[in-house]
Write a protein that holds these residues in place. Structure first.
Motif, PDB file in Angstrom:
ATOM      1  N   TYR A 160     -97.717   8.663 -60.990  1.00  0.00           N
ATOM      2  CA  TYR A 160     -98.035   7.457 -60.216  1.00  0.00           C
ATOM      3  C   TYR A 160     -96.859   6.488 -60.140  1.00  0.00           C
ATOM      4  O   TYR A 160     -96.753   5.717 -59.178  1.00  0.00           O
ATOM      5  CB  TYR A 160     -99.305   6.789 -60.759  1.00  0.00           C
ATOM      6  CG  TYR A 160    -100.519   7.415 -60.123  1.00  0.00           C
ATOM      7  CD1 TYR A 160    -101.150   6.818 -59.047  1.00  0.00           C
ATOM      8  CD2 TYR A 160    -100.991   8.648 -60.555  1.00  0.00           C
ATOM      9  CE1 TYR A 160    -102.241   7.417 -58.430  1.00  0.00           C
ATOM     10  CE2 TYR A 160    -102.070   9.266 -59.942  1.00  0.00           C
ATOM     11  CZ  TYR A 160    -102.692   8.643 -58.876  1.00  0.00           C
ATOM     12  OH  TYR A 160    -103.760   9.257 -58.257  1.00  0.00           O
ATOM     13  N   TRP A 220     -95.137   7.783 -57.075  1.00  0.00           N
ATOM     14  CA  TRP A 220     -95.810   7.359 -55.851  1.00  0.00           C
ATOM     15  C   TRP A 220     -95.665   5.854 -55.624  1.00  0.00           C
ATOM     16  O   TRP A 220     -95.527   5.394 -54.491  1.00  0.00           O
ATOM     17  CB  TRP A 220     -97.285   7.730 -55.907  1.00  0.00           C
ATOM     18  CG  TRP A 220     -97.578   9.113 -55.423  1.00  0.00           C
ATOM     19  CD1 TRP A 220     -96.936   9.796 -54.423  1.00  0.00           C
ATOM     20  CD2 TRP A 220     -98.607   9.996 -55.897  1.00  0.00           C
ATOM     21  NE1 TRP A 220     -97.498  11.041 -54.241  1.00  0.00           N
ATOM     22  CE2 TRP A 220     -98.529  11.188 -55.140  1.00  0.00           C
ATOM     23  CE3 TRP A 220     -99.585   9.877 -56.873  1.00  0.00           C
ATOM     24  CZ2 TRP A 220     -99.390  12.259 -55.336  1.00  0.00           C
ATOM     25  CZ3 TRP A 220    -100.444  10.943 -57.081  1.00  0.00           C
ATOM     26  CH2 TRP A 220    -100.345  12.132 -56.311  1.00  0.00           C
ATOM     27  N   LEU A 258    -102.766   2.823 -53.647  1.00  0.00           N
ATOM     28  CA  LEU A 258    -102.854   4.147 -54.254  1.00  0.00           C
ATOM     29  C   LEU A 258    -104.280   4.351 -54.730  1.00  0.00           C
ATOM     30  O   LEU A 258    -104.824   3.508 -55.453  1.00  0.00           O
ATOM     31  CB  LEU A 258    -101.899   4.266 -55.450  1.00  0.00           C
ATOM     32  CG  LEU A 258    -100.407   4.028 -55.193  1.00  0.00           C
ATOM     33  CD1 LEU A 258     -99.628   4.098 -56.513  1.00  0.00           C
ATOM     34  CD2 LEU A 258     -99.855   5.057 -54.206  1.00  0.00           C
ATOM     35  N   THR A 304    -106.657   6.914 -56.870  1.00  0.00           N
ATOM     36  CA  THR A 304    -106.560   8.034 -57.796  1.00  0.00           C
ATOM     37  C   THR A 304    -107.437   9.188 -57.341  1.00  0.00           C
ATOM     38  O   THR A 304    -108.323   9.028 -56.504  1.00  0.00           O
ATOM     39  CB  THR A 304    -106.996   7.637 -59.221  1.00  0.00           C
ATOM     40  OG1 THR A 304    -108.424   7.558 -59.278  1.00  0.00           O
ATOM     41  CG2 THR A 304    -106.383   6.312 -59.640  1.00  0.00           C
ATOM     42  N   TRP A 334    -101.457   3.474 -66.657  1.00  0.00           N
ATOM     43  CA  TRP A 334    -101.628   4.075 -65.334  1.00  0.00           C
ATOM     44  C   TRP A 334    -101.630   2.989 -64.253  1.00  0.00           C
ATOM     45  O   TRP A 334    -100.895   3.065 -63.262  1.00  0.00           O
ATOM     46  CB  TRP A 334    -102.943   4.846 -65.329  1.00  0.00           C
ATOM     47  CG  TRP A 334    -103.230   5.722 -64.160  1.00  0.00           C
ATOM     48  CD1 TRP A 334    -102.522   5.827 -62.997  1.00  0.00           C
ATOM     49  CD2 TRP A 334    -104.331   6.641 -64.044  1.00  0.00           C
ATOM     50  NE1 TRP A 334    -103.112   6.746 -62.162  1.00  0.00           N
ATOM     51  CE2 TRP A 334    -104.210   7.261 -62.777  1.00  0.00           C
ATOM     52  CE3 TRP A 334    -105.387   6.971 -64.867  1.00  0.00           C
ATOM     53  CZ2 TRP A 334    -105.146   8.209 -62.327  1.00  0.00           C
ATOM     54  CZ3 TRP A 334    -106.306   7.924 -64.441  1.00  0.00           C
ATOM     55  CH2 TRP A 334    -106.184   8.539 -63.183  1.00  0.00           C
ATOM     56  N   ALA A 372     -98.532   1.668 -61.082  1.00  0.00           N
ATOM     57  CA  ALA A 372     -98.703   1.340 -59.664  1.00  0.00           C
ATOM     58  C   ALA A 372     -98.207  -0.073 -59.377  1.00  0.00           C
ATOM     59  O   ALA A 372     -97.459  -0.308 -58.416  1.00  0.00           O
ATOM     60  CB  ALA A 372    -100.167   1.471 -59.267  1.00  0.00           C
ATOM     61  N   ILE A 408    -103.977  -0.435 -56.782  1.00  0.00           N
ATOM     62  CA  ILE A 408    -104.494   0.874 -57.187  1.00  0.00           C
ATOM     63  C   ILE A 408    -105.996   0.805 -57.418  1.00  0.00           C
ATOM     64  O   ILE A 408    -106.495  -0.105 -58.081  1.00  0.00           O
ATOM     65  CB  ILE A 408    -103.769   1.395 -58.459  1.00  0.00           C
ATOM     66  CG1 ILE A 408    -104.295   2.794 -58.835  1.00  0.00           C
ATOM     67  CG2 ILE A 408    -103.859   0.410 -59.627  1.00  0.00           C
ATOM     68  CD1 ILE A 408    -103.455   3.507 -59.890  1.00  0.00           C
TER      69      ILE A 408
END
Length: 415
Positions: free
Chosen positions: A44, A47, A55, A57, A87, A91, A98
């Protein structure tokens, strides 16, 4: 008239920096406890550097006993809060919002991993060879699952996610409640269209009651399940209208299921040529959605196609998924005009004359292409570059090693 580069403020107040979303891809990168680890953070972070406004998941399951596939992340409590926080931070460090996609597979469980009978609204098995007959959920169990969604959403907010997306598409449990083919109940959870949508609406309400007003609650919804006698576009429009009354932040349009995988690009060539598989439906549901923003995922490849959809008002957010596997900065590529279109890579099974005598080649090609994409995600998660030369044989071997015999069932689609 919106531009791809324009920000979008969702009803909750969450701001998307632009109108391009990395849509959900099933990463299958959970550890032995179905918790995220450094691999998913690495993926991530890559990305997040790609310029996406949002984003989303891949499958995060709300019950470790019911996984869509081996390696799913699951959230039942806050045991993995530090990993989930890392996580979300990955992002945010790249400037993206996210959303955590929350899901329960219902009858589409990975049977080889679960080792027991799956659950569903009714005892209707998948129309696939070897599929087990699921056990119909009791009323108490339905209430427990609704609470699981709410608990998972609360943990995601504590971890720093900007919102959750409730997965009500692709044949998973929420879709099973919505479809008259899979929901044969005659109690408060089924019997007519209004009662069939109750499960989804109760999940939305319970989640919204457990999170703060500034936390986004989105829904991914099928336009239809593309099966005779199943969930239709008229049914879907009624659900959209009901969701609009619940104050959701974003409705993402998709379609299909394991049995009719429209979401994985299995449409006819004429449909693929229109670029966005579900754009016609999104256009038809605009009035029902009211002020709720719409996202469309599936088939977008060109900058002109994406911008045309926004200009026409057919959607507010463009979702792309499969191209991001090999072009991790696909949003930057489009927004900066570095290319007019995004590339995708399709591979198929060999020995086609022989295999075609006893198997559906289209379905097998789709499975292998999806497995190829998963291989690329796992390379990215290890800090490697995509391997565009990876062939079908290596892909099949890796797929069997990951999932066993269930590999050859149609997996959740990558757009």
């Amino acid at each position: 008239m919106a531009s791809l580069a324009d920000p979008l403020d969702l009803p909750s107040g969450v701001r998307l920096a632009n109108r391009i979303a990395k849509a959900a891809l099933s990463e299958a990168l959970g550890d032995a406890d179905n918790s995220p680890d450094e691999r998913i953070v690495t993926l991530y972070r890559r990305w997040a550097e790609g310029g996406y406004g949002l984003l989303i998941t891949g499958n995060i399951m709300v019950d470790r006993a019911h996984l869509g596939e081996r390696g799913n992340v699951a959230i039942e409590d806050d045991r993995a809060l530090p990993q989930l926080t890392a996580w979300a931070k990955a992002a945010h460090d790249g400037g993206a919002a996210i959303f955590a996609q929350l899901n329960h597979p219902g009858r589409q469980s990975n049977l080889m991993d679960i080792g027991h009978t799956p659950v569903a609204p009714s005892a209707v098995p998948l129309a696939l060879p070897g599929a087990a007959v699921p056990r119909a959920l009791t009323g108490a169990e339905i209430e427990e699952i609704i609470e699981r969604f709410a608990t998972a959403a609360e943990v995601c907010e504590d971890a720093g996610f900007d919102g959750v997306q409730l997965h009500a598409a692709h044949g998973y449990l929420v879709t099973q409640f919505l479809s008259p083919l899979t929901n044969l109940r005659d109690d408060e959870w089924g019997g007519d269209a209004e009662r069939r949508m109750r499960f989804l609406l109760e999940v939305v309400r319970r989640v919204r009651a457990r999170v703060s007003p500034g936390f986004a609650v989105a829904v991914k919804l099928n336009s239809a399940d593309f099966q005779r006698g199943g969930f239709t576009e008229d049914d879907s429009r009624a659900v959209v209208a009901a969701l609009a009354q619940e104050g959701v932040d974003l409705i993402e349009v998709s379609g299909g299921s394991y049995e009719a995988p429209a979401m994985s690009g299995s449409q006819a060539a004429s449909t693929r040529a229109r670029e966005a598989y579900f754009l016609d439906y999104a256009r038809s549901v605009r009035a029902a959605a009211g002020t709720v923003p719409l996202a469309v995922t599936g088939g977008f490849r060109t900058r002109s196609g994406m911008q045309d959809a926004l200009t026409a008002g057919d959607c507010d957010v463009v979702g792309i998924a499969r191209p991001t596997v090999t072009t991790t900065d696909a949003a930057h590529v489009i927004l900066q005009g570095r290319a007019a279109s995004l590339e995708t890579h399709e591979i198929g099974v060999g020995m086609r004359r022989v295999i075609g005598r006893f198997a559906d080649l289209k379905m097998l090609d789709g499975v292998v292409s999806l497995a190829w994409s998963t291989d690329q995600l796992h390379r990215l998660a290890r800090g490697l570059e995509p391997d565009l030369e990876r062939g079908a044989l290596r892909t099949v071997v890796a797929m069997v090693r990951r999932n066993g015999k269930v590999s050859f069932r149609q997996r959740r689609g990558l757009k």
